[in-house]
Design an enzyme around this catalytic site. Sequence first.
Site, mmCIF file in Angstrom:
data_model
loop_
_atom_site.group_PDB
_atom_site.id
_atom_site.type_symbol
_atom_site.label_atom_id
_atom_site.label_comp_id
_atom_site.label_asym_id
_atom_site.label_seq_id
_atom_site.Cartn_x
_atom_site.Cartn_y
_atom_site.Cartn_z
ATOM 1 N N ARG A 38 0.756 -1.210 0.142
ATOM 2 C CA ARG A 38 -0.041 0.016 -0.044
ATOM 3 C C ARG A 38 0.828 1.288 0.055
ATOM 4 O O ARG A 38 0.746 2.111 -0.790
ATOM 5 C CB ARG A 38 -0.785 -0.174 1.210
ATOM 6 C CG ARG A 38 -2.176 -0.704 1.058
ATOM 7 C CD ARG A 38 -2.747 -0.989 2.522
ATOM 8 N NE ARG A 38 -1.925 -2.230 2.959
ATOM 9 C CZ ARG A 38 -2.019 -3.279 2.392
ATOM 10 N NH1 ARG A 38 -3.026 -3.647 1.860
ATOM 11 N NH2 ARG A 38 -0.858 -4.112 2.906
ATOM 12 N N THR A 39 1.909 1.448 0.939
ATOM 13 C CA THR A 39 2.324 2.487 1.064
ATOM 14 C C THR A 39 3.256 2.940 -0.109
ATOM 15 O O THR A 39 3.061 4.024 -0.745
ATOM 16 C CB THR A 39 3.234 2.418 2.293
ATOM 17 O OG1 THR A 39 2.754 2.200 3.327
ATOM 18 C CG2 THR A 39 4.078 3.861 2.478
ATOM 19 N N LYS A 66 26.054 -4.388 -1.354
ATOM 20 C CA LYS A 66 27.589 -4.470 -1.278
ATOM 21 C C LYS A 66 28.135 -3.694 -0.086
ATOM 22 O O LYS A 66 29.416 -3.611 0.015
ATOM 23 C CB LYS A 66 27.950 -3.673 -2.796
ATOM 24 C CG LYS A 66 27.567 -4.383 -3.782
ATOM 25 C CD LYS A 66 28.149 -3.493 -4.958
ATOM 26 C CE LYS A 66 27.390 -3.836 -6.518
ATOM 27 N NZ LYS A 66 27.637 -2.724 -7.370
ATOM 28 N N ARG A 82 11.480 3.922 3.286
ATOM 29 C CA ARG A 82 11.102 2.711 4.283
ATOM 30 C C ARG A 82 12.337 1.956 4.518
ATOM 31 O O ARG A 82 13.118 1.699 3.649
ATOM 32 C CB ARG A 82 10.073 1.857 3.729
ATOM 33 C CG ARG A 82 9.820 0.788 4.619
ATOM 34 C CD ARG A 82 8.464 0.115 4.534
ATOM 35 N NE ARG A 82 7.427 0.855 4.778
ATOM 36 C CZ ARG A 82 6.110 0.436 4.799
ATOM 37 N NH1 ARG A 82 5.886 -0.955 4.574
ATOM 38 N NH2 ARG A 82 4.975 1.071 5.123
ATOM 39 N N HIS A 128 5.499 6.193 11.542
ATOM 40 C CA HIS A 128 4.933 5.899 10.307
ATOM 41 C C HIS A 128 3.910 7.254 9.932
ATOM 42 O O HIS A 128 2.825 7.307 9.876
ATOM 43 C CB HIS A 128 4.337 4.883 10.077
ATOM 44 C CG HIS A 128 3.856 4.379 8.794
ATOM 45 N ND1 HIS A 128 4.034 5.102 7.529
ATOM 46 C CD2 HIS A 128 3.531 3.039 8.065
ATOM 47 C CE1 HIS A 128 3.854 4.368 6.456
ATOM 48 N NE2 HIS A 128 3.525 2.982 6.794
HETATM 49 C C1 NCD Z 1 1.995 -1.203 8.253
HETATM 50 C C2 NCD Z 1 3.382 -0.833 8.305
HETATM 51 O O1 NCD Z 1 4.272 -0.920 7.466
HETATM 52 O O2 NCD Z 1 3.905 -0.243 9.442
HETATM 53 N N1 NCD Z 1 1.511 -1.078 6.897
HETATM 54 C C3 NCD Z 1 1.223 0.047 6.117
HETATM 55 O O3 NCD Z 1 2.015 0.632 5.926
HETATM 56 N N2 NCD Z 1 0.046 0.095 5.730
HETATM 57 C C4 NCD Z 1 1.439 -2.024 9.153
HETATM 58 C C5 NCD Z 1 1.985 -3.340 9.280
HETATM 59 O O4 NCD Z 1 2.906 -3.884 8.645
HETATM 60 O O5 NCD Z 1 1.489 -4.274 10.125
#
Ligand code: NCD
Length: 310
Positions: A57-58, A86, A107, A135
């Site tokens: 999703r993100t 590397k 991320r 997040h």
């Molecule tokens: C979350 C995350 O990556 O922290 N997912 C997301 O970004 N929608 C929650 C999760 O992974 O449980």
Amino acid sequence: MTLKGRDLISIRDLSREEIEEVLRSAKRMIPYAEGTKLGDQLGGKLVTLAFFEPSTRTRLSFETAIQRLGGRCVTIADPSASSMRKGETLHDTIRMLSSYGDAIVLRHPNEGSGRLAAQASDKPVINAGDGAGQHPTQTLLDLATMQEAFGTLSGLKVVLLGDLKYGRTVHSLAYALAVFGAELVLSAPPGLGLPEEVRSQLDQMGAKISEEDQIHRVVRDADILYVTRIQKERFVDLAEYEKVAGSYRIDSALLKSAKQRLIVMHPLPRTGEIAPEVDATAHAAYFRQAFLGVPVRMALLSLILTGKAG
Ligand code: NCD
């Protein structure tokens, strides 16, 4: 007050007014996210997405937001195919990427990596999840979902259920909800409560917090049930994970005692915490929540890259 050129690493980097500005702008972005209006707000700006942890999703909602607003992106989606393999440091990777594009979305599995990246980059850095840290863009879309459902963010009673120790979404969300004066009920399996540092910051902010490990006791008067997955990948000892795995599940029977307007939210992916039968009820808000990630990220990118609310 402007978000132009700013980093977003923790939700606490934004004031209440700035959060409200993003949410107002996100509402106007909905037709662009739905594809009923065509946008060019990003005017060809190039965003680098550096994802060193799995994401559906993100990453894809960022890419969708960028493309639909006339921006462009380059993406590292598979860290094993980049030079980090590397032995290149995050600092060097980010410093170099910041000379390529106009902003970086990161991320990474390490808590604190967002801050480190912001120091290494001379372009804005957006934290899309740093280990068990923060997040913030998820929080913005969580707030958008709540506001859409209730018309307001103040006075809501929100249950945060699940892995509050390793779950970065709840760390960011709890801060934001405290700013908006929500009442928080924490419900976590043994050993998975909020980290001490987050809890004490919330207390300093004067947040209204209670704890209840029996979920059926809080469902009755909650407005929002925010369910999270146990973050298996962050457990040092898998035997500890096995002890708490499957310890809670939201189903239709549990929701019988809930208020009619209660909404069930989840950042997704779910791994059994919400029974699929809940999807067909009016309580289920998690797929709408996932959609709202697109207009919210459109608003944020537009404000950061162009200074315009779009
Ligand atoms: C979350 C995350 O990556 O922290 N997912 C997301 O970004 N929608 C929650 C999760 O992974 O449980």
